[in-house]
Design a protein around this motif. Sequence first.
Motif, PDB file in Angstrom:
ATOM      1  N   ASP A  74       0.833  -1.196   0.000  1.00 34.57           N
ATOM      2  CA  ASP A  74       0.000   0.000   0.000  1.00 34.57           C
ATOM      3  C   ASP A  74       0.870   1.249   0.000  1.00 34.57           C
ATOM      4  O   ASP A  74       1.996   1.234   0.499  1.00 34.57           O
ATOM      5  CB  ASP A  74      -0.900   0.019   1.241  1.00 34.57           C
ATOM      6  CG  ASP A  74      -1.924  -1.100   1.234  1.00 34.57           C
ATOM      7  OD1 ASP A  74      -1.919  -1.900   0.273  1.00 34.57           O
ATOM      8  OD2 ASP A  74      -2.711  -1.188   2.183  1.00 34.57           O
TER       9      ASP A  74
ATOM     10  N   GLY B 235      -2.156   0.907   5.791  1.00 32.88           N
ATOM     11  CA  GLY B 235      -1.444  -0.185   5.136  1.00 32.88           C
ATOM     12  C   GLY B 235      -1.466  -1.495   5.874  1.00 32.88           C
ATOM     13  O   GLY B 235      -0.516  -2.279   5.773  1.00 32.88           O
TER      14      GLY B 235
ATOM     15  N   SER C  38      -1.267  -4.954   4.277  1.00 34.59           N
ATOM     16  CA  SER C  38      -2.106  -4.248   3.301  1.00 34.59           C
ATOM     17  C   SER C  38      -3.486  -4.108   3.898  1.00 34.59           C
ATOM     18  O   SER C  38      -3.959  -5.009   4.594  1.00 34.59           O
ATOM     19  CB  SER C  38      -2.202  -5.020   1.988  1.00 34.59           C
ATOM     20  OG  SER C  38      -3.163  -4.432   1.126  1.00 34.59           O
TER      21      SER C  38
END
Length: 220
Positions: A24, A95, A176
Motif C-alpha cells: 500500500d 497499510g 495491506s
Amino acid sequence: MFPGLSVLLVTILSLRSQFTSGSDPDPVQDFCIPDTKYGSIRTPQFKILPCKNSSEATTDDFVFSGIKAEGTFTDTGLSSISINPAVFPGLNTLGMSFVRSDLKPGGFNAPHFHPRATEITYVVQGSVYSGFVDSTNRVFARVIEKGEVMIFPRGLVHFQMNVGKSMATIFGSFNSQNPGMQKIPTAVFGSGIRDELLEKAFGLSHKQISVMRRRFVPKT
C-alpha cells in the motif's frame, strides 16, 4: 475474551513493521477516518473517501470490539472474521488489516493466497498444522502451538488445520488494508473454467468435475 488478548493484538500488529516493504502507499498524514457522508467504504475495492477533519476524530475511531468471540462456522469447521477499513475505519490508509480465525477440531482453512500482502499468524490457543508452498513447490509446514508465530510470504499458497482435540484460535495480520484472497478449490472449480481443460489438467472425468463444481461454486 482471552486473558492478555489486547497485549497479543498489539504484539501482532507491531510485528507488521518487520515485513518487507508494504504493497500500500505510504500515508501522508497521521490518519484518515473516512467521511461517510460521501458514501460507503464497504466495496470490494475499498472505495476511497475524503478524510474527516482530524479534529472530528475520536478515540472510538481507533478501537474495534468485534473479535471478542468467534464468528459463524462454515462446513469446513472454520470461523473467520476479517478486520479492514470497511468495518474498522481507523485502519484506513495505514497499510494493514487483520483477521481472527477459529478452527474446530479437524477444521481447516483450505489452501489459498493473498495477492497483495504478506501475512503473519499468531496461535492464541490450540495446535495448528500450518504451512505454505514456495514457487518451486517446496512445502514449509509444521504444527505450531500456542504462543508461536508463522509467516506466509506474499502471494504464496498457504493453509491451516486444527490437529488438536480442542478449539484453535489464530490471529493474523497483513501489511495491506486490502490483501485480497483466492481459495484454490473455489478459484479452480467455482470460477467457470471450461470442463474440458479441468478434465485434462486433473485427470478427472466429466462427472467428477461436475461434483467438484457443485461443491465449490459460490452460493448466491
